[in-house]
Write a protein that holds these residues in place. Structure first.
Motif, PDB file in Angstrom:
ATOM      1  N   TRP A  83      -7.861   7.750   2.130  1.00  0.00           N
ATOM      2  CA  TRP A  83      -7.140   8.163   0.924  1.00  0.00           C
ATOM      3  C   TRP A  83      -5.696   7.688   0.986  1.00  0.00           C
ATOM      4  CZ3 TRP A  83      -4.966  13.712   0.339  1.00  0.00           C
ATOM      5  CH2 TRP A  83      -4.346  13.864  -0.898  1.00  0.00           C
ATOM      6  N   ALA A  84      -5.042   7.909   2.126  1.00  0.00           N
ATOM      7  CA  ALA A  84      -3.647   7.477   2.268  1.00  0.00           C
ATOM      8  C   ALA A  84      -3.533   5.964   2.117  1.00  0.00           C
ATOM      9  CB  ALA A  84      -3.093   7.915   3.620  1.00  0.00           C
ATOM     10  N   LYS A  85      -4.465   5.239   2.684  1.00  0.00           N
ATOM     11  CA  LYS A  85      -4.404   3.772   2.637  1.00  0.00           C
ATOM     12  C   LYS A  85      -4.753   3.213   1.259  1.00  0.00           C
ATOM     13  CE  LYS A  85      -5.157   3.361   7.528  1.00  0.00           C
ATOM     14  NZ  LYS A  85      -6.132   3.266   8.587  1.00  0.00           N
ATOM     15  N   LYS A  86      -5.610   3.911   0.517  1.00  0.00           N
ATOM     16  CA  LYS A  86      -6.012   3.434  -0.818  1.00  0.00           C
ATOM     17  C   LYS A  86      -5.043   3.867  -1.917  1.00  0.00           C
ATOM     18  CE  LYS A  86     -10.950   2.933  -0.222  1.00  0.00           C
ATOM     19  NZ  LYS A  86     -12.256   3.145  -0.839  1.00  0.00           N
ATOM     20  N   ALA A  87      -4.309   4.935  -1.670  1.00  0.00           N
ATOM     21  CA  ALA A  87      -3.403   5.455  -2.698  1.00  0.00           C
ATOM     22  C   ALA A  87      -2.298   4.444  -2.993  1.00  0.00           C
ATOM     23  CB  ALA A  87      -2.795   6.776  -2.225  1.00  0.00           C
ATOM     24  N   ASP A  88      -1.880   4.401  -4.258  1.00  0.00           N
ATOM     25  CA  ASP A  88      -0.773   3.517  -4.621  1.00  0.00           C
ATOM     26  C   ASP A  88       0.496   3.907  -3.881  1.00  0.00           C
ATOM     27  OD1 ASP A  88      -2.309   2.019  -6.370  1.00  0.00           O
ATOM     28  OD2 ASP A  88      -1.766   3.230  -8.117  1.00  0.00           O
ATOM     29  N   LYS A  89       0.686   5.197  -3.694  1.00  0.00           N
ATOM     30  CA  LYS A  89       1.870   5.728  -3.023  1.00  0.00           C
ATOM     31  C   LYS A  89       1.471   6.930  -2.191  1.00  0.00           C
ATOM     32  CE  LYS A  89       4.897   3.030  -5.061  1.00  0.00           C
ATOM     33  NZ  LYS A  89       5.517   1.949  -4.330  1.00  0.00           N
ATOM     34  N   VAL A  90       2.255   7.193  -1.159  1.00  0.00           N
ATOM     35  CA  VAL A  90       2.154   8.417  -0.377  1.00  0.00           C
ATOM     36  C   VAL A  90       3.547   9.033  -0.371  1.00  0.00           C
ATOM     37  CG1 VAL A  90       1.682   9.441   1.886  1.00  0.00           C
ATOM     38  CG2 VAL A  90       0.310   7.496   1.103  1.00  0.00           C
ATOM     39  N   VAL A  91       3.648  10.296  -0.748  1.00  0.00           N
ATOM     40  CA  VAL A  91       4.924  11.002  -0.770  1.00  0.00           C
ATOM     41  C   VAL A  91       5.092  11.712   0.572  1.00  0.00           C
ATOM     42  CG1 VAL A  91       6.257  12.861  -1.858  1.00  0.00           C
ATOM     43  CG2 VAL A  91       4.855  11.324  -3.266  1.00  0.00           C
ATOM     44  N   VAL A  92       6.237  11.473   1.200  1.00  0.00           N
ATOM     45  CA  VAL A  92       6.551  12.099   2.480  1.00  0.00           C
ATOM     46  C   VAL A  92       7.852  12.880   2.328  1.00  0.00           C
ATOM     47  CG1 VAL A  92       7.045  11.727   4.921  1.00  0.00           C
ATOM     48  CG2 VAL A  92       5.496  10.155   3.725  1.00  0.00           C
TER      49      VAL A  92
END
Length: 185
Positions: A83-92
């Motif tokens: 999911w993290a790798k496929k997502a357009d963005k990851v919010v941290v």
């Protein structure tokens, strides 16, 4: 702060065949719904607690959802990591200037796919919390208010496209002499 050269390093993690069954269900659902993962600092200090609670609040809003950083970081074949790798963005949402989770996530999904926030300057403009370390040093109601303030600012920046941290603090707010004096005690 310590001076010297910056050195990249690796941490070896023992592999595991198993994956979290619930993480698989949630990760696959989030991929299908094209949700944006939100992860945070989980540090044991007050700063990590503010980031953690703020991430929960951000994840309640569309199109975000809370991700498990542990599984993202240590189970590369899991649905959560996919999911993290496929997502357009990851919010941290990191708790302080160390940007621990953001630095790791940038290596997993790339800098261009990581939207990173430093929570500390969002609520510590007057340096009131510079010397607070333990969660118990700040009353729960005040911690909740600070986390809400961080979540609101993160959501505003995400909506406005001004997500990049432009005013990240270079430290936790303590002067280098105060840090070295307190570490000698």
């Amino acid at each position: 702060m310590m001076s010297g050269s910056i050195q990249n390093f690796s941490i070896e993690v023992d592999g595991i065949k198993a994956v979290c069954p619930l993480g698989e269900v949630v990760g696959n659902k989030m991929i299908a719904e094209e949700r944006i993962p939100v992860i945070s600092c989980e540090g044991g200090c007050f700063r990590g607690e503010i980031a953690r609670v703020a991430a929960h609040l951000v994840a309640e809003e569309e199109p975000y959802s809370r991700g498990c950083h542990g599984e993202m970081f240590t189970a590369p074949r899991s649905a959560m990591a996919k999911w993290a790798k496929k997502a357009d963005k990851v919010v941290v949402i990191d708790g302080c200037f160390m940007h621990c989770h953001g630095r790791i996530m940038k290596n997993l999904v790339g800098s261009e796919n990581t939207i990173q926030f430093d929570a500390l300057p969002m609520y510590n403009k007057d340096k009131k919390y510079a010397e607070k370390m333990l969660v118990s040093e700040v009353p729960e109601a005040e911690r909740r208010d600070l986390a809400r303030r961080v979540a609101d600012e993160v959501l505003t920046r995400l909506r406005n496209g001004t997500a990049h941290d432009s005013e990240s603090q270079a430290s936790c707010g303590l002067e280098p002499t105060a840090v070295s004096e307190s570490s000698r005690a």
